[in-house]
Scaffold this motif. Structure first.
Motif, short mmCIF file in Angstrom:
data_model
loop_
_atom_site.label_atom_id
_atom_site.label_comp_id
_atom_site.label_asym_id
_atom_site.label_seq_id
_atom_site.Cartn_x
_atom_site.Cartn_y
_atom_site.Cartn_z
N ASN A 71 -89.42 -7.10 32.76
CA ASN A 71 -89.47 -8.22 32.42
C ASN A 71 -88.22 -8.43 31.24
N LYS A 72 -87.99 -9.74 31.10
CA LYS A 72 -86.61 -9.78 30.25
C LYS A 72 -86.86 -9.48 29.05
N LEU A 73 -88.01 -9.56 28.28
CA LEU A 73 -88.20 -9.05 27.05
C LEU A 73 -88.10 -7.67 26.71
N ASP A 74 -88.81 -6.78 27.64
CA ASP A 74 -88.49 -5.55 27.62
C ASP A 74 -86.97 -5.05 27.76
N LYS A 75 -86.24 -5.70 28.53
CA LYS A 75 -84.89 -5.56 28.72
C LYS A 75 -84.13 -5.52 27.41
N LEU A 76 -84.47 -6.70 26.87
CA LEU A 76 -83.79 -7.12 25.68
C LEU A 76 -84.06 -6.14 24.51
N ILE A 77 -85.20 -5.81 24.39
CA ILE A 77 -85.65 -4.93 23.23
C ILE A 77 -85.18 -3.48 23.75
N SER A 78 -85.10 -2.98 24.89
CA SER A 78 -84.63 -1.53 25.24
C SER A 78 -83.16 -1.39 25.32
N ASP A 79 -82.54 -2.75 25.66
CA ASP A 79 -80.88 -2.55 25.58
C ASP A 79 -80.15 -2.71 24.54
N THR A 80 -80.83 -3.20 23.34
CA THR A 80 -79.96 -3.68 22.35
C THR A 80 -79.58 -2.42 21.44
N LEU A 81 -78.48 -2.16 21.07
CA LEU A 81 -78.04 -1.30 20.36
C LEU A 81 -77.66 -1.80 18.82
N ILE A 82 -78.79 -2.30 18.22
CA ILE A 82 -78.67 -2.88 16.98
C ILE A 82 -79.93 -2.29 16.42
N PRO A 83 -80.09 -2.11 15.06
CA PRO A 83 -81.30 -1.49 14.35
C PRO A 83 -82.27 -2.45 14.61
N ILE A 84 -83.73 -1.94 14.42
CA ILE A 84 -84.52 -2.73 14.19
C ILE A 84 -84.81 -2.86 12.62
N ARG A 85 -85.26 -4.26 12.35
CA ARG A 85 -85.47 -4.51 10.75
C ARG A 85 -87.11 -4.39 10.75
N PHE B 52 -99.95 -1.63 8.41
CA PHE B 52 -99.26 -2.78 8.94
C PHE B 52 -97.64 -2.94 8.70
N CYS B 53 -97.15 -3.51 9.74
CA CYS B 53 -95.71 -3.81 9.57
C CYS B 53 -95.16 -5.14 10.21
N GLY B 54 -93.96 -5.66 9.96
CA GLY B 54 -93.38 -6.66 10.44
C GLY B 54 -92.11 -6.27 11.12
N PHE B 55 -91.42 -6.73 12.11
CA PHE B 55 -90.23 -6.29 12.38
C PHE B 55 -89.61 -7.46 13.15
N GLU B 56 -88.17 -7.08 13.21
CA GLU B 56 -87.43 -7.87 13.92
C GLU B 56 -86.11 -7.12 14.48
N ILE B 57 -85.77 -7.70 15.87
CA ILE B 57 -84.61 -6.94 16.24
C ILE B 57 -83.78 -8.19 16.84
N ALA B 58 -82.75 -8.44 16.16
CA ALA B 58 -81.69 -9.68 16.29
C ALA B 58 -80.34 -9.28 15.71
N GLY B 59 -79.45 -9.85 16.39
CA GLY B 59 -78.03 -9.72 15.97
C GLY B 59 -77.72 -10.61 14.76
N ASP B 60 -76.71 -10.52 13.96
CA ASP B 60 -76.35 -11.21 13.05
C ASP B 60 -75.17 -12.50 13.28
N LYS B 61 -74.84 -12.57 14.44
CA LYS B 61 -73.73 -13.54 14.73
C LYS B 61 -74.60 -14.51 15.51
N PRO B 62 -74.00 -15.85 15.64
CA PRO B 62 -74.50 -17.10 16.39
C PRO B 62 -74.17 -16.86 17.80
N PRO B 63 -74.85 -17.23 18.76
CA PRO B 63 -75.93 -17.71 18.61
C PRO B 63 -77.07 -17.00 18.36
N TYR B 64 -78.08 -17.22 17.35
CA TYR B 64 -79.10 -16.34 16.89
C TYR B 64 -80.35 -16.22 17.91
N LYS B 65 -80.49 -15.03 18.32
CA LYS B 65 -81.65 -14.80 19.19
C LYS B 65 -82.23 -13.25 18.97
#
Length: 138
Positions: A1-15, A58-71
């Motif tokens: 699924n698209k979400l799994d691929k986004l999470i797996s392939d992204t080479l940025i850290p998790i916050r 308990f934790c919160g997390f975000e996996i996202a880049g810093d440059k637009p467009p934000y996703k």
């Protein structure tokens, strides 16, 4: 699924967010890998984040880049510290983020891997966001 691929392939850290013993939040960035629906990180067993999670799972997390467009994705989950899996998870993270070529950083991390623990995050809620359309002219 698209979400799994986004999470797996992204080479940025998790916050990763947690609650400190004084009740205040803390956010830090760690390398991560996504395996079988769970997120794994590695850190030294003496890292403060480990002691924070031992007191509050308990934790919160975000996996996202810093440059637009934000996703990216953000969510919440529960954490388990895995003392016996740190070295194995760290090895996978080194391969993901640094590749197979030996570097000063990979050598340093490997030389200090005996004290690594794994952080396993079981996702309880997850939200995918993509502001590409509304930011197309940014």
């Amino acid at each position: 699924n698209k979400l799994d691929k986004l999470i797996s392939d992204t080479l940025i850290p998790i916050r990763l967010a947690c609650i400190k013993p004084n009740g205040m939040p803390a956010v830090l960035s760690l390398w991560y890998e996504f395996v079988d629906g769970k997120i794994y990180c590695a850190t030294q067993k003496t890292a403060k984040i480990v002691s924070y999670f031992e007191k509050n799972l308990f934790c919160g997390f975000e996996i996202a880049g810093d440059k637009p467009p934000y996703k990216g994705i953000r969510g919440e989950g529960t954490v388990r510290i895995l003392p016996d899996s740190g070295k194995e998870v760290l090895s996978a993270l080194i391969s993901k983020y640094l590749g197979e070529k030996e570097s000063k950083l990979s050598k340093f991390l490997k030389d200090n891997s005996a004290n690594e623990v794994a952080i396993e995050i079981t996702i309880k809620k997850i939200f995918n966001y993509d502001y590409s359309e509304r930011m197309e002219d940014v």
